[in-house]
Design a protein around this motif. Structure first.
Motif, PDB file in Angstrom:
ATOM      1  N   HIS C  40       0.813  -1.214   0.000  1.00  0.00           N
ATOM      2  CA  HIS C  40       0.000   0.000   0.000  1.00  0.00           C
ATOM      3  C   HIS C  40       0.848   1.266   0.000  1.00  0.00           C
ATOM      4  O   HIS C  40       0.445   2.283  -0.542  1.00  0.00           O
ATOM      5  CB  HIS C  40      -0.946   0.000   1.199  1.00  0.00           C
ATOM      6  CG  HIS C  40      -2.111  -0.897   1.027  1.00  0.00           C
ATOM      7  ND1 HIS C  40      -2.189  -2.139   1.610  1.00  0.00           N
ATOM      8  CD2 HIS C  40      -3.251  -0.764   0.303  1.00  0.00           C
ATOM      9  CE1 HIS C  40      -3.321  -2.724   1.271  1.00  0.00           C
ATOM     10  NE2 HIS C  40      -3.983  -1.916   0.473  1.00  0.00           N
ATOM     11  N   ALA C 130      -5.279 -10.755   6.747  1.00  0.00           N
ATOM     12  CA  ALA C 130      -6.225  -9.735   6.305  1.00  0.00           C
ATOM     13  C   ALA C 130      -5.836  -8.998   5.034  1.00  0.00           C
ATOM     14  O   ALA C 130      -6.347  -9.281   3.954  1.00  0.00           O
ATOM     15  CB  ALA C 130      -6.433  -8.731   7.420  1.00  0.00           C
ATOM     16  N   SER C 131      -4.946  -8.039   5.143  1.00  0.00           N
ATOM     17  CA  SER C 131      -4.664  -7.187   3.991  1.00  0.00           C
ATOM     18  C   SER C 131      -4.219  -8.063   2.832  1.00  0.00           C
ATOM     19  O   SER C 131      -4.468  -7.757   1.679  1.00  0.00           O
ATOM     20  CB  SER C 131      -3.607  -6.148   4.326  1.00  0.00           C
ATOM     21  OG  SER C 131      -2.321  -6.701   4.212  1.00  0.00           O
ATOM     22  N   SER C 134      -7.244  -9.452   1.194  1.00  0.00           N
ATOM     23  CA  SER C 134      -8.007  -8.429   0.481  1.00  0.00           C
ATOM     24  C   SER C 134      -7.297  -8.030  -0.807  1.00  0.00           C
ATOM     25  O   SER C 134      -7.911  -7.585  -1.759  1.00  0.00           O
ATOM     26  CB  SER C 134      -8.259  -7.214   1.374  1.00  0.00           C
ATOM     27  OG  SER C 134      -7.055  -6.546   1.640  1.00  0.00           O
TER      28      SER C 134
ATOM     29  N   PHE D  34      -9.988  -4.029  11.304  1.00  0.00           N
ATOM     30  CA  PHE D  34      -8.622  -4.290  10.835  1.00  0.00           C
ATOM     31  C   PHE D  34      -8.480  -5.753  10.413  1.00  0.00           C
ATOM     32  O   PHE D  34      -7.828  -6.067   9.421  1.00  0.00           O
ATOM     33  CB  PHE D  34      -7.602  -3.991  11.934  1.00  0.00           C
ATOM     34  CG  PHE D  34      -7.348  -2.519  12.152  1.00  0.00           C
ATOM     35  CD1 PHE D  34      -7.595  -1.598  11.139  1.00  0.00           C
ATOM     36  CD2 PHE D  34      -6.856  -2.052  13.369  1.00  0.00           C
ATOM     37  CE1 PHE D  34      -7.356  -0.242  11.333  1.00  0.00           C
ATOM     38  CE2 PHE D  34      -6.621  -0.699  13.568  1.00  0.00           C
ATOM     39  CZ  PHE D  34      -6.863   0.208  12.555  1.00  0.00           C
ATOM     40  N   ALA D  35      -9.091  -6.635  11.194  1.00  0.00           N
ATOM     41  CA  ALA D  35      -8.962  -8.062  10.880  1.00  0.00           C
ATOM     42  C   ALA D  35      -9.598  -8.382   9.531  1.00  0.00           C
ATOM     43  O   ALA D  35      -9.064  -9.155   8.739  1.00  0.00           O
ATOM     44  CB  ALA D  35      -9.595  -8.906  11.974  1.00  0.00           C
ATOM     45  N   LYS D  36     -10.740  -7.779   9.279  1.00  0.00           N
ATOM     46  CA  LYS D  36     -11.444  -8.098   8.033  1.00  0.00           C
ATOM     47  C   LYS D  36     -10.851  -7.392   6.830  1.00  0.00           C
ATOM     48  O   LYS D  36     -10.840  -7.934   5.724  1.00  0.00           O
ATOM     49  CB  LYS D  36     -12.930  -7.705   8.147  1.00  0.00           C
ATOM     50  CG  LYS D  36     -13.710  -8.461   9.220  1.00  0.00           C
ATOM     51  CD  LYS D  36     -13.863  -9.945   8.892  1.00  0.00           C
ATOM     52  CE  LYS D  36     -14.479 -10.709  10.063  1.00  0.00           C
ATOM     53  NZ  LYS D  36     -13.466 -11.491  10.827  1.00  0.00           N
ATOM     54  N   GLN D  37     -10.378  -6.160   7.018  1.00  0.00           N
ATOM     55  CA  GLN D  37      -9.992  -5.366   5.865  1.00  0.00           C
ATOM     56  C   GLN D  37      -8.512  -4.996   5.822  1.00  0.00           C
ATOM     57  O   GLN D  37      -8.066  -4.387   4.858  1.00  0.00           O
ATOM     58  CB  GLN D  37     -10.857  -4.089   5.826  1.00  0.00           C
ATOM     59  CG  GLN D  37     -12.340  -4.389   5.898  1.00  0.00           C
ATOM     60  CD  GLN D  37     -13.190  -3.141   6.097  1.00  0.00           C
ATOM     61  OE1 GLN D  37     -14.151  -3.133   6.851  1.00  0.00           O
ATOM     62  NE2 GLN D  37     -12.818  -2.053   5.423  1.00  0.00           N
ATOM     63  N   GLY D  38      -7.813  -5.341   6.880  1.00  0.00           N
ATOM     64  CA  GLY D  38      -6.417  -4.921   6.924  1.00  0.00           C
ATOM     65  C   GLY D  38      -6.333  -3.460   7.321  1.00  0.00           C
ATOM     66  O   GLY D  38      -7.308  -2.718   7.213  1.00  0.00           O
ATOM     67  N   HIS D  40      -4.753  -0.884   6.013  1.00  0.00           N
ATOM     68  CA  HIS D  40      -4.934   0.099   4.941  1.00  0.00           C
ATOM     69  C   HIS D  40      -6.341   0.075   4.366  1.00  0.00           C
ATOM     70  O   HIS D  40      -6.844   1.092   3.932  1.00  0.00           O
ATOM     71  CB  HIS D  40      -3.897  -0.131   3.848  1.00  0.00           C
ATOM     72  CG  HIS D  40      -2.550   0.374   4.211  1.00  0.00           C
ATOM     73  ND1 HIS D  40      -1.533  -0.461   4.640  1.00  0.00           N
ATOM     74  CD2 HIS D  40      -2.034   1.629   4.260  1.00  0.00           C
ATOM     75  CE1 HIS D  40      -0.466   0.258   4.916  1.00  0.00           C
ATOM     76  NE2 HIS D  40      -0.736   1.532   4.690  1.00  0.00           N
ATOM     77  N   GLY D  41      -6.930  -1.099   4.391  1.00  0.00           N
ATOM     78  CA  GLY D  41      -8.276  -1.198   3.851  1.00  0.00           C
ATOM     79  C   GLY D  41      -9.346  -0.676   4.799  1.00  0.00           C
ATOM     80  O   GLY D  41     -10.482  -0.450   4.387  1.00  0.00           O
TER      81      GLY D  41
END
Lengths: 229, 229, 229, 229
Positions: C40, C130-131, C134, D34-38, D40-41
């Motif tokens: 990122h 996670a990241s 994604s 954070f866990a689901k999307q990271g 940065h996400g």
DNA sequence: AATGAATGAGCTTTCATTCAT
DNA sequence: TATGAATGAAAGCTCATTCAT
């Protein structure tokens, strides 16, 4: 009375006002910028600059650039249609009523030159136009149909009052639209602000009576112009 | 004769043919792509793909993207104007001559739907339109004026022949243009291929005789339609 | 031999070479930039700068930023797996063969510190992160499974040779992976370039013999290590 | 007693409670998002939505987005380390004590899957990882070292008790960490909630006794595994 | 202190145009 | 001259952060 209840209603009210304020500022700016530069030539930055707000703010009110255009066209077109539609105060004889509608419409065009520039550019008055349809998609058809329907209603009124030739209303409406569009375009092209009432009268005259000499002998108009072909 | 002299004349001739071949292929492809995607939505790549040539080749024939549009509009508009202009073989009475011109024009529209899509999109029939003017600049005015002049010439002929009301030819031409544009747009919007001759006759009828009932009693048309209101 | 046939084959060949050249330059640059700044944090501009090419060129070779990452991981992971896999020249006794595989793997880590940084960052050795998930979506699982399969194959070889305890190969593979990952991370964290062969031997020793004292008397390992304490 | 003195002590107390309430709500939401999307996400908006508060409120409790992550990792990592550290109530023989520690740790992982997702994503268990280091900077090292120190303390206890081979504790700790990480990742990847105690026992067994067959004859483990190669 | 809209720097991606082959 | 990859300016959109209420 506690001011906590006030807060609940006053704050949102203020917020809504502010929201509408921004939204309108954006639409006004967009109208101007789109008119001068075209949809593709207009950058969101330009619109934001014109509205004296930040780019991000535009995106707080509209999901994408296209939506600004949609909203603008919708708002203005509804206003335009209101002007084109006969009003209770309009005089009864169809010719005069029609003239009133056309005057109002031309006045609206004159007052919203920018919008008309944009609308023409988007083929709003001509549907299926390429870049328009690629931007507006179904919305264009929707807008277009609304206008067409209003025009048809007007023509039907003329037919029922006996002021118009008994014939298919579609070409009648199409012809009226064509004449109005011509005048509008003419006005947009010129800097001068012509006598709108005269312009409207001439338009209605040409629409109702045609461009031909009246005294052509023995013209068998109403009976069979269509039938004979 | 030495073949060196041949080379000088034959080679260039072939080259020119090849050149024209490419140029036309590009214009045809552009017509199609512009119509479907609009000028801004069309990429040079798309045009090249459609013409089955490389991107660079387009730039060997045209300086920039806009020039492709200019060239396309110029070529086609001249063809269109040729169709709109009265032909030696057209029958004399103005109404019939006009009908012939309109038929040819509508046929041209029908045969070149793509071009018309593009032309409308560029405001070619409405000048000053935003994105058009930003792309076409002065050229748009030029093109537009050419068309307007042709229309005016046609109307003047009608005036001289006494078939048209003695009045300012500008609004007369404008009205005729508006009606033709309306029909053209109507045709583009529909899939069906209507009876063009009937369409043209109706158009000319409405243009010359108007949409109003003919038998309104004692209508003193030419004198004072305007004055009395 | 005409050179026109040459052209047909030589030109494309040159083009393909150039293409591969650019592609590799981009991947190398990406490896470096991703390692230093994370996916990122890395801008396409940075990658392009590093590869001394233009931004657009990156997009001529990869559809989106993510695809650069995908390609990078795929290429390097395949190389890594090749190193982890037993080679025909490896000595037969399982312990030594395993040591060879680990040595090669650690050498690969050492030689591709940047890639490992990236791979860890993407959870390539830990799937579902996670990241990572994604960004990499299904690809991450794919990559991960490939590695896991290789590890399992290795462990199964050990089981068949009788060098490993007869038990479920999954935890055996998982443990081996965990130890290798630990060592890799240790190497990445230190600047020093340790004696990789010693490191590998120690790793294999710990893996096969455990961290406990060997001379625990009468250790009936497989039965009831848990029960007796 | 004046209530002014009350105010000084009671009011702040309530405030602190409320403050802690919000802070925890934010951290919980962040853990999930954070866990689901990271990192940065995840948008601050998402975290706020999840905590059912406004964006601004997040900024009343944390200076920047990164600080939310720092705080989250710090809190949870301390909890995790508490679980990893031997407890007074743990049984004495090292193997059993170690097993207890591992059980607690795996239970913690299971109970805080989201945190582990985040921690892995941040390379919390692998330091120097790219995006991690660019977000966490020195903090990452700090966190990592705390964990490493705990692991080393545990290993040193094993060495002193004579349960572990007398050797450099660093690789011993690293190996233990690697095995625990492997199991944790395995658990995160699977939906099933395995028998944690069995998992822990197996892990400790593999750690202490290795994956090799116990009955390999004449294995000269402790002396010279390294030297002979 | 909580709120949520305003802000604008920053990033990915596109595509007209150039140029080496 | 045809080719098609390289170029890089430009623009839409996002989102961390601020701030008036």
């Amino acid at each position: 009375m506690s001011n906590s209840s006030d807060r609940r209603t006053t704050l949102p009210r203020r917020r809504d006002e502010a929201k509408a304020l921004f939204r309108n500022a954006i639409l006004d700016a967009a109208e101007h910028v789109f008119a001068k530069q075209g949809f593709h030539g207009a950058r969101i930055q330009d619109i934001a600059d014109h509205a004296r707000i930040a780019v991000g703010t535009v995106y707080n009110h509209f999901e994408q650039k296209e939506d600004v255009l949609h909203a603008l066209l919708e708002v203005r077109l509804d206003q335009m249609i209101d002007n084109l539609r006969p009003q209770p105060t309009d005089p009864e004889p169809f010719e005069q009523k029609l003239t009133c509608c056309v005057i109002r419409t031309l006045q609206f065009v004159e007052a919203h030159r920018d919008f008309h520039q944009v609308a023409l550019d988007c083929g709003l008055f001509a549907k299926g136009t390429a870049s328009a349809s690629s931007i507006l998609k179904d919305k264009a058809v929707e807008h277009f149909e609304k206008l067409r329907a209003t025009m048809l209603a007007l023509v039907n009124e003329g037919l029922q009052s006996g002021a118009l030739r008994p014939m298919d209303p579609v070409p009648l409406a199409r012809a009226l639209g064509g004449l109005i569009r011509s005048s509008s375009i003419g006005m947009l092209m010129e800097q001068s602000h012509p006598d709108l009432e005269a312009e409207a009268s001439l338009l209605v005259d040409l629409y109702l009576n045609g461009a031909g000499r009246a005294d052509r002998t023995g013209r068998p108009r109403d009976e069979n112009d269509l039938g004979e072909r």
